[in-house]
Design an enzyme around this catalytic site. Structure first.
Site, PDB file in Angstrom:
ATOM      1  N   LYS A  60      79.986 -50.736 -37.709  1.00 25.82           N
ATOM      2  CA  LYS A  60      80.906 -52.044 -38.801  1.00 25.82           C
ATOM      3  C   LYS A  60      80.784 -53.692 -38.927  1.00 25.82           C
ATOM      4  CE  LYS A  60      85.692 -53.798 -37.844  1.00 25.82           C
ATOM      5  NZ  LYS A  60      85.888 -53.334 -38.843  1.00 25.82           N
ATOM      6  N   GLY A  61      80.125 -53.290 -39.755  1.00 28.78           N
ATOM      7  CA  GLY A  61      79.828 -55.150 -40.089  1.00 28.78           C
ATOM      8  C   GLY A  61      79.965 -56.052 -39.045  1.00 28.78           C
ATOM      9  N   ILE A  86      90.208 -54.597 -44.283  1.00 27.65           N
ATOM     10  CA  ILE A  86      90.861 -55.651 -42.759  1.00 27.65           C
ATOM     11  C   ILE A  86      90.685 -56.657 -42.652  1.00 27.65           C
ATOM     12  CG2 ILE A  86      89.424 -54.930 -40.989  1.00 27.65           C
ATOM     13  CD1 ILE A  86      91.180 -52.789 -41.910  1.00 27.65           C
ATOM     14  N   GLY A  87      88.966 -57.069 -44.164  1.00 33.63           N
ATOM     15  CA  GLY A  87      89.280 -58.918 -44.243  1.00 33.63           C
ATOM     16  C   GLY A  87      87.903 -58.547 -43.240  1.00 33.63           C
ATOM     17  N   ASN A 114      75.229 -53.411 -39.740  1.00 34.29           N
ATOM     18  CA  ASN A 114      75.645 -53.789 -40.879  1.00 34.29           C
ATOM     19  C   ASN A 114      75.753 -55.412 -41.017  1.00 34.29           C
ATOM     20  OD1 ASN A 114      77.505 -54.860 -42.712  1.00 34.29           O
ATOM     21  ND2 ASN A 114      77.176 -52.499 -43.960  1.00 34.29           N
ATOM     22  N   ASN A 142      75.367 -56.304 -46.045  1.00 27.03           N
ATOM     23  CA  ASN A 142      76.505 -56.668 -46.920  1.00 27.03           C
ATOM     24  C   ASN A 142      76.319 -57.771 -47.940  1.00 27.03           C
ATOM     25  OD1 ASN A 142      79.690 -55.807 -47.980  1.00 27.03           O
ATOM     26  ND2 ASN A 142      80.259 -56.199 -46.912  1.00 27.03           N
ATOM     27  N   CYS A 145      79.940 -60.434 -49.459  1.00 30.35           N
ATOM     28  CA  CYS A 145      80.564 -61.033 -49.009  1.00 30.35           C
ATOM     29  C   CYS A 145      81.256 -62.281 -50.507  1.00 30.35           C
ATOM     30  CB  CYS A 145      79.887 -62.018 -47.708  1.00 30.35           C
ATOM     31  SG  CYS A 145      80.061 -60.554 -46.992  1.00 30.35           S
ATOM     32  N   LYS A 180      72.880 -53.593 -49.713  1.00 32.51           N
ATOM     33  CA  LYS A 180      74.452 -52.463 -49.819  1.00 32.51           C
ATOM     34  C   LYS A 180      75.186 -53.413 -51.042  1.00 32.51           C
ATOM     35  CE  LYS A 180      78.634 -50.274 -48.026  1.00 32.51           C
ATOM     36  NZ  LYS A 180      79.129 -49.567 -46.872  1.00 32.51           N
ATOM     37  N   ASN A 207      79.126 -50.424 -52.235  1.00 27.63           N
ATOM     38  CA  ASN A 207      80.709 -50.578 -51.527  1.00 27.63           C
ATOM     39  C   ASN A 207      81.950 -50.461 -52.773  1.00 27.63           C
ATOM     40  OD1 ASN A 207      81.695 -51.966 -49.949  1.00 27.63           O
ATOM     41  ND2 ASN A 207      80.164 -53.749 -49.361  1.00 27.63           N
ATOM     42  N   GLY A 258      80.065 -43.268 -50.829  1.00 28.05           N
ATOM     43  CA  GLY A 258      81.770 -43.628 -51.830  1.00 28.05           C
ATOM     44  C   GLY A 258      82.402 -41.417 -52.104  1.00 28.05           C
ATOM     45  N   GLY A 259      82.975 -41.358 -51.402  1.00 27.53           N
ATOM     46  CA  GLY A 259      84.051 -40.296 -51.497  1.00 27.53           C
ATOM     47  C   GLY A 259      83.746 -38.867 -50.534  1.00 27.53           C
TER      48      GLY A 259
END
Length: 317
Positions: A60-61, A86-87, A114, A142, A145, A180, A207, A258-259
């Site tokens: 998780k970032g 989630i923010g 990340n 990431n 942002c 990313k 992303n 992605g998916g």
């Protein structure tokens, strides 16, 4: 994208394909990773699947300081997908290294951290803190942002800002740096070329695209933050198209995201030019899906006489 020469498996021998890949200096036992944000810090899913069977896990970032994230509701289901807002809630880099990393060090898989920030200085500080920390194998940056020094414009939407963050992180660490990319741009290839020129060892994409849902009974947005990131099968065609475009324009390895929810999905990304893939939202539905994907890709390679993952990309003129 570098051209590869397919090496066929001898028809009269039962040889297992080589599933290992090298992603910008990050050596993986197989090309399947768990995506950031959908598997927590690893321990949350550790009792459900054998993490050591994976190529790696992207945690998780993490930011310099803990973040509380956005107000609820934070998740809304959509047809063939999921909206999340989630923010970027997280415990911060220091708590991660102190409380989470010791557990991850015991798992025989690659650990990718990340990172996220609102300025080049924040990204560089995170990279310096991570550099040389035992148990961390690579950094995923990431760049979706907001850049607080540029009026809140997403860093990943500006080639110059994206390149600046990439250079700052590369200068602060000797670990492989994976950038990313955000799909919320006019030209994904322009951004990819900018971060590649700035020294990115690899690129991961995509992303989440930005989306929205409305609760018609309450007559208000379904998410507390109004908009959120769309993930799941609905975005696969967009992600696949962007991987194909970027793979034809740059020479660094690509991680497709992605998916992806099946071996067939993963194979499409590998054929489009990705060296590895990340599984995200599908893990929330079936925690073992990444293990199934590894087995499915291996079976396909054996059946179709492919010896290496690098043999899978579709030849380009």
């Amino acid at each position: 994208m570098k051209k590869t020469t397919r090496v066929k498996m001898p028809q009269d021998q039962d040889i297992s394909p080589d599933m290992s890949v090298d992603v910008g200096g990050l050596k993986l036992k197989n090309p399947v990773l768990l995506a950031s944000g959908t598997c927590g810090y690893g321990v949350e899913i550790g009792d459900l699947i054998d993490l050591s069977a994976l190529g790696g896990i992207v945690v998780k970032g993490l930011s310099l300081k803990p973040r509380q994230g956005n107000p609820p509701p934070r998740i809304a289901e959509t047809p063939c997908g999921l909206l999340n807002s989630i923010g970027l809630e997280n415990i911060g880099i220091e708590a991660f290294i102190r409380d989470k990393l010791p557990w991850l060090r015991k798992i025989n898989t690659r650990v990718i951290v990340n990172i996220l920030g609102n300025s080049q200085e924040e990204y560089a500080s995170l990279a310096r803190r991570i550099d040389g920390t035992d148990g961390i194998d690579a950094i995923e940056v990431n760049i979706s942002c907001p850049n607080v020094l540029a009026g809140g414009l997403a860093i990943g939407a500006d080639p110059n800002a994206a390149a600046g963050v990439t250079r700052a992180v590369k200068a602060a660490t000797g670990l492989p740096v994976i950038v990313k990319l955000s799909p919320n741009v006019t030209d994904i290839v322009e951004i990819a070329r900018a971060v590649t020129a700035a020294g990115a060892d690899a690129i991961s994409l995509i992303n989440t695209p930005v989306g929205m849902a409305i609760d018609i009974d309450k007559r208000r947005p379904a998410l507390g933050n109004v908009v959120g990131g769309l993930s799941g099968p609905a975005i696969k065609p967009i992600a696949l198209r962007m991987v194909w475009q970027v793979a034809g324009a740059i020479d660094v390895p690509i991680i497709g995201i992605g998916g992806i929810s099946s071996a067939s999905d993963a194979l499409e990304f590998l054929m489009a030019g990705a060296s590895a893939i990340e599984v995200g939202t599908a893990t929330l539905v079936k925690p073992s899906v990444a293990i199934d994907i590894i087995a499915g890709v291996r079976d396909y390679m054996k059946k179709n006489n492919f010896l290496r993952i690098d043999d899978l990309p579709i030849p380009r003129d």
